[in-house]
Design a protein around this motif. Structure first.
Motif, PDB file in Angstrom:
ATOM      1  N   SER A 208       0.812  -1.227   0.000  1.00  0.00           N
ATOM      2  CA  SER A 208       0.000   0.000   0.000  1.00  0.00           C
ATOM      3  C   SER A 208       0.840   1.271   0.000  1.00  0.00           C
ATOM      4  O   SER A 208       0.346   2.348  -0.366  1.00  0.00           O
ATOM      5  N   THR A 209       2.104   1.191   0.383  1.00  0.00           N
ATOM      6  CA  THR A 209       2.951   2.388   0.458  1.00  0.00           C
ATOM      7  C   THR A 209       3.083   3.098  -0.891  1.00  0.00           C
ATOM      8  O   THR A 209       2.895   4.320  -0.956  1.00  0.00           O
ATOM      9  N   PRO A 210       3.391   2.402  -2.013  1.00  0.00           N
ATOM     10  CA  PRO A 210       3.447   3.123  -3.296  1.00  0.00           C
ATOM     11  C   PRO A 210       2.092   3.680  -3.721  1.00  0.00           C
ATOM     12  O   PRO A 210       2.035   4.704  -4.405  1.00  0.00           O
ATOM     13  N   VAL A 211       1.024   3.036  -3.299  1.00  0.00           N
ATOM     14  CA  VAL A 211      -0.317   3.555  -3.629  1.00  0.00           C
ATOM     15  C   VAL A 211      -0.544   4.878  -2.918  1.00  0.00           C
ATOM     16  O   VAL A 211      -1.012   5.858  -3.505  1.00  0.00           O
ATOM     17  N   VAL A 212      -0.172   4.907  -1.637  1.00  0.00           N
ATOM     18  CA  VAL A 212      -0.405   6.120  -0.840  1.00  0.00           C
ATOM     19  C   VAL A 212       0.471   7.274  -1.324  1.00  0.00           C
ATOM     20  O   VAL A 212      -0.007   8.406  -1.482  1.00  0.00           O
TER      21      VAL A 212
END
Length: 780
Positions: A208-212
């Protein structure tokens, strides 16, 4: 070109082909055992362009650096260009073009996009020229041209690609995180040990980090800019919700306590990006309808120099240059026809798809298409002042003027965002004080569910699609806020000459009370009127003019005058003299205009005009509004027109000052007035009216006093204008009602904790999509 160069053995005979394209296709047919195609074929195939060599010669102009600087990208010794390709029908066409270009020495790379009819070509500039590349494509039957992207289109494409990347990444990662979350929530993996659950949380955090921080970067940038400007927008609560949810999940993962909602964060970003992408695409479609006419202006023109054709850059054409436009070609710039006759498709400008006959002395406009015949045209305006360029600039200006309701919605959105932040904080404090462990997530749900995205889209989306619809019909708005004013109009005021009538005025009768001959008097009249732009002046074009004309003078709404052969000549409207001591002689009363030479009345002219064919239908469709006819013409002519159209309220012999006073009087009685005039003599009253409409594509649009321009003088479009305005107002109200209703309904659910973050995500995204879809219906 020598046809013997391209041959193929077909049915044991050597067949000559006109070009390598035909040769390649024929060889493929033979190699696949389909020779019977030629045995049973009864019609000859379409041959290559008979004027191929002429076309190839014209391509040399694309080697000029002054032209290439607009569309060729140079990177060292490698150049790159995007070409538009006409004639492509299937994937085989793309394969053939790629194969042919790959044989050309100096080509580095070629990629053909069949769906978009475009080719991306890179080549070594010191080995092969652009004209040679384009000629290679031309020889096999396809017609290349540089793809001319305007700055806004380039920005859109860049934004489009970035959005797709962010949506793609968010969608991919959301699926992975959701699978892990579903497994944990529903124990699909059995009783998970603490270490396994922690492992799933860490994997979800990584995914989820690259999405955020990549997919959601646009929200943070927007929120930062708003806060930096000491204001708030709808991205502020979105950013707070995203970052708060993400970092709470990070804390829970690191310290192995608390809940993680990484799947909600990813889904929120994904759905919000999708809804904004749909809105972005829809608005771009509307913008294309309004502004895409510039792409139809050809890059080159056929310049006539000493009866020799010379291809030249269209934007380099100068005033009074003479160009040749053949059948099937696009007119490159505004001008006047010198010779030839043709039918011109002006649908790009007017929305009317019936070709218009063009003959000598008629005006033509850049971007229109010559359907038949050949025209020799004299350039009358610089490229940047061409009609389509003026329209494009006006469209940009139009969207800069916001209606009151849009301004109010913007201001309300700011207050609403503040209220959302307040309710969210209040919900957290209340539930935390109550000891509810879900206090933080309830506050996040409030932030997400009540984000006023739909409210922000309610007005601008409706306005964009309404203006796009009108542009398709040939109705040009100079201000978007005029749509709001149109819904309040209750009184329509009409000019007669050039508005209700076609402006093709002729002399119906001439009353000569002088010793001079009729022919001499007509020459005096034409000598002065030739300098006037009023439609009445055209009635005298059939007469000769004296060469010695000086001191021409035009008085708005009164007449023209000048010194002809050392004699002062005046042509005046009869209403301008009725109240003076030097009144019109009884013998000339009833004339439309009178002429004086040296201060003495010499004759009167009775003029006639013909009604526009759509005038009667327009008035019938506007029957619910009060209609007034104001004209400077004499009572007989005005009454005749009014009676034929069923207009009971009319006034004749009205000066511009009288018309202005009439409209001011209506406004003092709380009437909202729309004035339709020709934009020349009616400038004062047009400026005074609540909404001003003018007709004609040939006027200087940038200096017009009007708010709305009916291109091609299409009076029949006026009722449609009112219809679209009312539909736009209705859509805005529906959008606002939905956006506010949704937020009012969802707020108590979110505050009470009924709505979880993922439910809030879906509801907010659907709310925005519904608003956009509702606005898109205005295009129909």
């Amino acid at each position: 070109m020598n046809g013997d160069k391209y041959c193929t053995i077909i049915l044991d005979h050597n067949r000559i082909m006109c070009c390598p394209g035909c040769q390649a296709v024929a060889q493929a047919i033979v190699e696949n055992g389909l020779d019977d195609y030629y045995r049973f074929r009864t019609e000859p195939s379409v041959k290559a362009d008979d004027n191929l060599q002429e076309t190839l010669d014209q391509l040399a102009i694309f080697d000029e650096q002054s032209i290439q600087q607009d569309f060729v990208i140079h990177q060292g010794d490698v150049s790159e260009i995007q070409l538009s390709l006409s004639g492509i029908s299937c994937a085989a066409c793309g394969w053939l073009i790629e194969k042919q270009l790959s044989k050309v020495k100096g080509i580095k790379q070629v990629s053909v996009n069949v769906t978009a009819n475009r080719a991306l070509v890179s080549w070594y500039s010191d080995v092969v020229t652009l004209s040679q590349i384009m000629a290679s494509i031309e020889r096999i039957g396809y017609h290349p041209s540089p793809f001319q992207q305007e700055q806004h289109e380039a920005l859109f494409q860049q934004s489009h690609k970035t959005q797709l990347k962010r949506i793609g990444l968010a969608g991919l990662m959301t699926m992975q995180v959701m699978m892990l979350a579903v497994g944990v929530y529903f124990d699909l993996f059995g009783d998970l040990e603490r270490e396994t659950s922690s492992f799933f949380s860490w994997v979800s955090l990584i995914l989820s980090t690259p999405v955020v921080f990549y997919s959601g970067a646009g929200f943070y940038h927007s929120a930062y800019k708003a806060l930096k400007g000491r204001t708030v927008n709808m991205d502020v609560p979105v950013s707070i919700a995203l970052l708060a949810t993400y970092f709470s999940g990070v804390w829970a993962t690191v310290f192995e306590q608390g809940q993680v909602y990484f799947e909600s964060v990813c889904m929120f970003i994904f759905l919000l990006l999708v809804s904004r992408f749909i809105e972005h695409q829809a608005r771009h479609k509307a913008a294309q309808i309004s502004a895409n006419m510039l792409q139809y202006i050809p890059l080159t023109a056929n310049l006539l120099i000493e009866e020799q054709l010379q291809p030249t850059l269209a934007k380099s054409l100068q005033l009074d240059d003479v160009i040749l436009v053949k059948a099937g070609e696009t007119v490159p710039i505004d001008g006047v026809v010198l010779s030839g006759s043709a039918q011109i498709d002006e649908s790009l400008l007017t929305g009317e798809f019936y070709p218009v006959d063009k003959n000598p002395d008629d005006s033509v406009y850049g971007g229109t298409i010559n359907k038949s015949g050949t025209l020799t045209i004299r350039v009358t305006s610089a490229f940047k002042y061409a009609l389509v360029n003026q329209i494009a600039r006006l469209q940009e200006q139009a969207m800069a003027n916001k209606p009151k309701i849009a301004t109010m919605a913007d201001q309300f959105s700011q207050y609403f965002v503040m209220a959302v932040l307040f309710f969210s904080l209040g919900s957290f404090i209340f539930w935390w004080w109550q000891g509810n462990p879900e206090a933080f997530w309830i506050a996040i749900s409030v932030l997400i569910a009540t984000c006023p995205c739909a409210l922000g889209l309610a007005t601008p989306s409706a306005l964009s699609f309404a203006m796009a619809n009108l542009n398709k019909q040939g109705v040009l708005l100079k201000r978007s806020d005029v749509l709001e004013q149109l819904t309040q109009i209750d009184h329509v005021v009409l000019d007669k000459t050039g508005t209700l009538t076609q402006g093709k005025i002729s002399i119906a009768a001439m009353n000569n009370i002088s010793d001079l001959s009729d022919e001499t008097l007509l020459r005096y009249a034409h000598s002065v009127e030739q300098f006037s732009e009023h439609p009445i002046a055209r009635a005298f074009n059939n007469s000769l003019a004296f060469p010695d004309v000086t001191e021409f003078s035009f008085t708005l709404g009164e007449g023209v005058s000048g010194k002809v052969n050392q004699k002062w000549v005046e042509l005046l409207g009869t209403h301008t003299l009725s109240s003076t001591t030097n009144a019109v002689p009884r013998a000339l009363t009833g004339s439309s205009i009178v002429m004086r030479i040296g201060g003495q009345f010499v004759c009167g002219f009775t003029l006639s005009d013909t009604l526009r064919p759509d005038a009667s239908d327009m008035l019938r469709r506007l029957s619910r509004k009060d209609i007034s006819l104001l004209s400077g013409d004499n009572k007989t002519n005005v009454q005749q027109i009014a009676d034929s159209l069923g207009i009971s309220n009319w006034l004749a012999e009205q000066s511009p000052r009288d018309k202005l006073a009439f409209v001011q009087n209506l406004q003092s009685e709380q009437h909202s007035v729309l004035m339709i005039g020709d934009g020349i003599n009616d400038a004062p009253v047009l400026a005074q009216a609540d909404v001003a409409v003018t007709l004609g594509a040939g006027a200087d649009l940038a200096k017009s006093s009007a708010d709305i321009i009916l291109l091609k003088n299409a009076l029949g479009k006026l009722p449609n204008l009112f219809t679209i305005a009312h539909r736009c107002k209705q859509k805005i109200r529906q959008n606002m009602a939905w956006a506010l209703g949704y937020n009012i309904l969802v707020l108590p659910l979110a505050v009470s904790g009924v709505l979880t973050p993922w439910m809030a995500v879906i509801g907010m995204s659907l709310s925005s999509i519904i608003v956009v879809i509702n606005s898109v219906r205005l295009l129909k």
